[in-house]
Write a protein that holds these residues in place. Structure first.
Motif: not given
Length: 272
Positions: A212-223
């Motif tokens: 889901x490249x570009x999805x804002x929730x990627x920030x939390x996923x990386x954390x």
């Protein structure tokens, strides 16, 4: 005397037969008052019922039309309208069944783009979503099956009918669905993390980052990936996740707040 009794018996039997015939006719009339109606008349009545939001009567007339006149223009339109009526009447399974029959019987029909759009709409706003206005439940926290079905239908419409009048709206809804499905994956990853299943949490979070490249929730996923690898004593993988997080989300809020967003005490649902 015996002859008279015999005559009376025959008269009584004849009367009983007439009463049964009359009763059967009456019952038949109650069961199906549209017997003998043409396809055009059935469809016309169904449209009138739809115009007054009388979904149950409209459904009965359209189902009768499909059963009695399975071929022709009216039968095709009957399936389209049945799908719409069942959607409006909050009968999603019946609506999807009508769409599936239509797609199987008329794969190249000019109304296929509309049916794909309607198929996406059926699970885009299921009846249970109405309560989210009261409970403040995030749509991504619900069962993702309906969200995925909705996305698949919209995506098929976009690919097959890029110039359809329904496609611009389908694109907007598909974009929202991508973000929502990604958020659902993060909810699951967090669930695993909080229960000590760190490998499952890291894998689920990584799926969000890659799929889901570009999805804002990627920030939390990386954390989530970073702290999961830390728990697993995998410093190199944790450092890789942190590097990607810092590059894409400098000063990430999750360093300060952790996995849980600050509680909004102004929301009445949090007063209890």
């Amino acid at each position: 005397m015996l002859k008279s009794l015999s005559s009376l018996s025959r008269l009584a039997l004849a009367g009983l037969c007439l009463a049964l015939v009359a009763g059967c006719s009456s019952t038949a009339g109650k069961v199906d008052p549209t017997a003998g109606w043409s396809a055009e008349r059935l469809y016309s009545q169904a449209r009138a019922d739809m115009g007054s939001n009388n979904w149950s009567e409209a459904r009965k007339h359209l189902e009768a039309l499909e059963a009695r006149y399975p071929f022709g223009v009216y039968a095709q339109q009957s399936l389209i309208d049945q799908a719409y009526i069942n959607w409006k009447d909050e009968e999603p399974e019946q609506a999807k069944a009508a769409i599936d029959r239509f797609m199987q019987q008329y794969p190249n029909h000019p109304g296929t783009d509309y049916m794909l759009y309607l198929k996406g709409m059926i699970t885009f706003t299921p009846p249970s979503a109405v309560l989210s206005n009261i409970t403040r439940q995030d749509p991504s926290e619900r069962d993702p099956k309906g969200l995925r079905e909705s996305y698949e239908a919209f995506n098929e419409l976009i690919k097959r009918y890029p110039d359809s009048r329904y496609t611009p709206d389908a694109r907007k809804r598909a974009a929202w669905l991508v973000n929502t499905i990604a958020e659902n994956e993060v909810h699951i990853a967090q669930y695993y993390y909080e229960r000590g299943a760190y490998v499952a949490a890291a894998n689920r979070a990584q799926t969000v980052v890659t799929d889901f490249e570009g999805a804002p929730i990627a920030e939390k996923a990386l954390y989530l990936m970073m702290i999961s690898y830390e728990k697993l004593a995998l410093p190199e993988l944790a450092a890789d996740a942190k590097r990607v997080l810092d590059r894409n989300f400098p000063d990430s809020k999750y360093y300060q707040q952790g996995l849980h967003a600050p509680l909004n005490y102004w929301n009445p649902i949090n007063w209890f």
